[in-house]
Design a protein around this motif. Structure first.
Motif, PDB file in Angstrom:
ATOM      1  N   PRO A  66      -0.294  -4.612   4.997  1.00 42.83           N
ATOM      2  CA  PRO A  66      -1.248  -3.502   4.982  1.00 42.83           C
ATOM      3  C   PRO A  66      -0.657  -2.194   4.432  1.00 42.83           C
ATOM      4  N   ASP A  67       0.679  -2.101   4.345  1.00 41.52           N
ATOM      5  CA  ASP A  67       1.328  -0.912   3.784  1.00 41.52           C
ATOM      6  C   ASP A  67       1.549  -1.034   2.282  1.00 41.52           C
ATOM      7  N   PHE A  68       1.016  -2.088   1.664  1.00 40.25           N
ATOM      8  CA  PHE A  68       1.264  -2.356   0.246  1.00 40.25           C
ATOM      9  C   PHE A  68       1.015  -1.133  -0.634  1.00 40.25           C
ATOM     10  N   TRP A  69      -0.167  -0.531  -0.524  1.00 41.38           N
ATOM     11  CA  TRP A  69      -0.503   0.578  -1.427  1.00 41.38           C
ATOM     12  C   TRP A  69       0.359   1.818  -1.164  1.00 41.38           C
ATOM     13  N   GLY A  70       0.717   2.058   0.059  1.00 45.25           N
ATOM     14  CA  GLY A  70       1.616   3.170   0.351  1.00 45.25           C
ATOM     15  C   GLY A  70       3.001   2.941  -0.235  1.00 45.25           C
ATOM     16  N   ILE A  71       3.484   1.708  -0.123  1.00 47.15           N
ATOM     17  CA  ILE A  71       4.787   1.358  -0.698  1.00 47.15           C
ATOM     18  C   ILE A  71       4.739   1.487  -2.213  1.00 47.15           C
ATOM     19  N   LYS A  72       3.698   0.963  -2.833  1.00 44.84           N
ATOM     20  CA  LYS A  72       3.585   1.034  -4.291  1.00 44.84           C
ATOM     21  C   LYS A  72       3.468   2.479  -4.774  1.00 44.84           C
ATOM     22  N   LEU A  73       2.757   3.302  -4.034  1.00 45.45           N
ATOM     23  CA  LEU A  73       2.641   4.714  -4.415  1.00 45.45           C
ATOM     24  C   LEU A  73       4.005   5.389  -4.363  1.00 45.45           C
ATOM     25  N   ARG A  74       4.713   5.202  -3.271  1.00 52.20           N
ATOM     26  CA  ARG A  74       6.033   5.839  -3.155  1.00 52.20           C
ATOM     27  C   ARG A  74       7.016   5.286  -4.179  1.00 52.20           C
ATOM     28  N   GLY A  75       6.984   3.990  -4.429  1.00 51.02           N
ATOM     29  CA  GLY A  75       7.858   3.407  -5.446  1.00 51.02           C
ATOM     30  C   GLY A  75       7.566   3.969  -6.829  1.00 51.02           C
ATOM     31  N   THR A  76       6.295   4.064  -7.150  1.00 51.65           N
ATOM     32  CA  THR A  76       5.900   4.622  -8.443  1.00 51.65           C
ATOM     33  C   THR A  76       6.360   6.068  -8.567  1.00 51.65           C
ATOM     34  N   ALA A 128      12.661   1.976  -9.082  1.00 52.62           N
ATOM     35  CA  ALA A 128      11.351   1.945  -8.407  1.00 52.62           C
ATOM     36  C   ALA A 128      11.050   0.548  -7.869  1.00 52.62           C
ATOM     37  N   PHE A 129      11.243  -0.468  -8.691  1.00 49.03           N
ATOM     38  CA  PHE A 129      10.960  -1.834  -8.247  1.00 49.03           C
ATOM     39  C   PHE A 129      11.964  -2.309  -7.205  1.00 49.03           C
ATOM     40  N   TRP A 130      13.222  -1.901  -7.317  1.00 42.97           N
ATOM     41  CA  TRP A 130      14.204  -2.255  -6.293  1.00 42.97           C
ATOM     42  C   TRP A 130      13.769  -1.675  -4.942  1.00 42.97           C
ATOM     43  N   TRP A 131      13.385  -0.391  -4.927  1.00 39.72           N
ATOM     44  CA  TRP A 131      12.973   0.259  -3.685  1.00 39.72           C
ATOM     45  C   TRP A 131      11.732  -0.428  -3.119  1.00 39.72           C
ATOM     46  N   GLU A 132      10.758  -0.698  -3.978  1.00 41.37           N
ATOM     47  CA  GLU A 132       9.539  -1.373  -3.507  1.00 41.37           C
ATOM     48  C   GLU A 132       9.860  -2.748  -2.930  1.00 41.37           C
ATOM     49  N   THR A 133      10.697  -3.499  -3.597  1.00 40.59           N
ATOM     50  CA  THR A 133      11.055  -4.841  -3.131  1.00 40.59           C
ATOM     51  C   THR A 133      11.684  -4.774  -1.747  1.00 40.59           C
ATOM     52  N   LYS A 134      12.590  -3.837  -1.586  1.00 37.41           N
ATOM     53  CA  LYS A 134      13.240  -3.656  -0.275  1.00 37.41           C
ATOM     54  C   LYS A 134      12.198  -3.346   0.804  1.00 37.41           C
ATOM     55  N   ARG A 135      11.289  -2.447   0.530  1.00 43.77           N
ATOM     56  CA  ARG A 135      10.259  -2.061   1.507  1.00 43.77           C
ATOM     57  C   ARG A 135       9.273  -3.205   1.760  1.00 43.77           C
ATOM     58  N   LEU A 136       8.867  -3.900   0.714  1.00 42.24           N
ATOM     59  CA  LEU A 136       7.915  -4.999   0.894  1.00 42.24           C
ATOM     60  C   LEU A 136       8.535  -6.149   1.682  1.00 42.24           C
ATOM     61  N   ARG A 137       9.818  -6.407   1.488  1.00 40.86           N
ATOM     62  CA  ARG A 137      10.481  -7.506   2.179  1.00 40.86           C
ATOM     63  C   ARG A 137      10.814  -7.166   3.622  1.00 40.86           C
ATOM     64  N   GLU A 138      11.213  -5.926   3.876  1.00 40.38           N
ATOM     65  CA  GLU A 138      11.651  -5.535   5.214  1.00 40.38           C
ATOM     66  C   GLU A 138      10.553  -4.873   6.029  1.00 40.38           C
ATOM     67  N   GLY A 139       9.477  -4.525   5.402  1.00 41.94           N
ATOM     68  CA  GLY A 139       8.436  -3.777   6.080  1.00 41.94           C
ATOM     69  C   GLY A 139       8.689  -2.291   5.927  1.00 41.94           C
ATOM     70  N   ASP A 140       7.667  -1.531   6.065  1.00 43.24           N
ATOM     71  CA  ASP A 140       7.773  -0.088   5.891  1.00 43.24           C
ATOM     72  C   ASP A 140       7.493   0.589   7.220  1.00 43.24           C
ATOM     73  N   LEU A 141       8.256   1.604   7.516  1.00 40.34           N
ATOM     74  CA  LEU A 141       8.076   2.306   8.780  1.00 40.34           C
ATOM     75  C   LEU A 141       6.904   3.278   8.747  1.00 40.34           C
ATOM     76  N   ALA A 142       6.637   3.844   7.593  1.00 44.19           N
ATOM     77  CA  ALA A 142       5.557   4.825   7.477  1.00 44.19           C
ATOM     78  C   ALA A 142       4.306   4.136   6.946  1.00 44.19           C
ATOM     79  N   THR A 143       3.242   4.258   7.654  1.00 49.49           N
ATOM     80  CA  THR A 143       2.002   3.649   7.198  1.00 49.49           C
ATOM     81  C   THR A 143       1.192   4.665   6.408  1.00 49.49           C
ATOM     82  N   CYS A 144       0.430   4.147   5.505  1.00 46.93           N
ATOM     83  CA  CYS A 144      -0.421   4.980   4.662  1.00 46.93           C
ATOM     84  C   CYS A 144      -1.700   4.191   4.435  1.00 46.93           C
ATOM     85  N   ALA A 145      -2.824   4.800   4.720  1.00 49.45           N
ATOM     86  CA  ALA A 145      -4.092   4.111   4.512  1.00 49.45           C
ATOM     87  C   ALA A 145      -4.233   3.758   3.035  1.00 49.45           C
ATOM     88  N   PRO A 146      -4.648   2.528   2.733  1.00 49.30           N
ATOM     89  CA  PRO A 146      -4.789   2.133   1.330  1.00 49.30           C
ATOM     90  C   PRO A 146      -5.687   3.081   0.533  1.00 49.30           C
TER      91      PRO A 146
END
Length: 175
Positions: A73-83, A120-138
């Motif tokens: 559910p944090d996918f879009w928040g992770i992608k935004l921060r990675g971008t 950017a992709f390295w950071w996103e991969t790390k967050r997507l695999r380990e989970g993200d602590l900060a949630t962001c509504a899609p």
């Protein structure tokens, strides 16, 4: 799931790298089509190089969301921060290196683009695999993506006269 994430992220890096290079030249190839200017580079300014990373990353995130968003559910928040990490890294690296070495050769500017995408992709991969602590509504993340996309387009047509918007080769701004 971790292998799927890694595979998707590697595919994303390749997609962004190839599309970013194509977007660097697309405006010229289309005879300076104003519609194409919305999402492709119109000059050699740092701003335009940030734009050709942003749009492919956003496009790939939309594609990737079909696979990864249902499980994260944090996918879009992770992608935004990675971008944003990738986009902001471009001027940081460019201005730092040009401050130390002066005018940079083209191959260094190209390397900056690829390195920014890789980080950017390295950071996103790390967050997507380990989970993200900060949630962001899609919806919030998508709203920020769209606002940034509009800023990239608007500042292509109406750029402020600031160094980040100046084409160092021509000394011009925007189109």
């Amino acid at each position: 799931m971790k292998k799927v994430i890694l595979k998707k992220q590697l595919q994303g890096f390749l997609f962004v790298s190839i599309l970013g290079v194509l977007l660097h030249f697309l405006y010229a190839w289309t005879g300076e089509n104003p519609f194409v200017a919305w999402f492709s580079a119109v000059n050699e300014s740092t701003w335009e190089h940030m734009k050709i990373l942003f749009f492919p990353m956003f496009l790939y995130a939309a594609r990737e969301s079909r696979t990864l968003f249902p499980q994260n559910p944090d996918f879009w928040g992770i992608k935004l921060r990675g971008t944003l990490i990738g986009v902001v890294l471009i001027p940081i690296l460019y201005y730092t290196l040009s401050g130390f070495f002066g005018t940079l050769p083209s191959y260094v500017n190209i390397a900056i683009f690829f390195l920014s995408a890789a980080v950017a992709f390295w950071w996103e991969t790390k967050r997507l695999r380990e989970g993200d602590l900060a949630t962001c509504a899609p919806q919030s993340a998508l709203g920020v993506f769209l606002a940034i996309a509009l800023l990239f387009a608007a500042f292509t047509f109406f750029p402020p006269h600031l160094p980040i918007f100046e084409d160092p080769m021509q000394g011009t701004y925007g189109i």
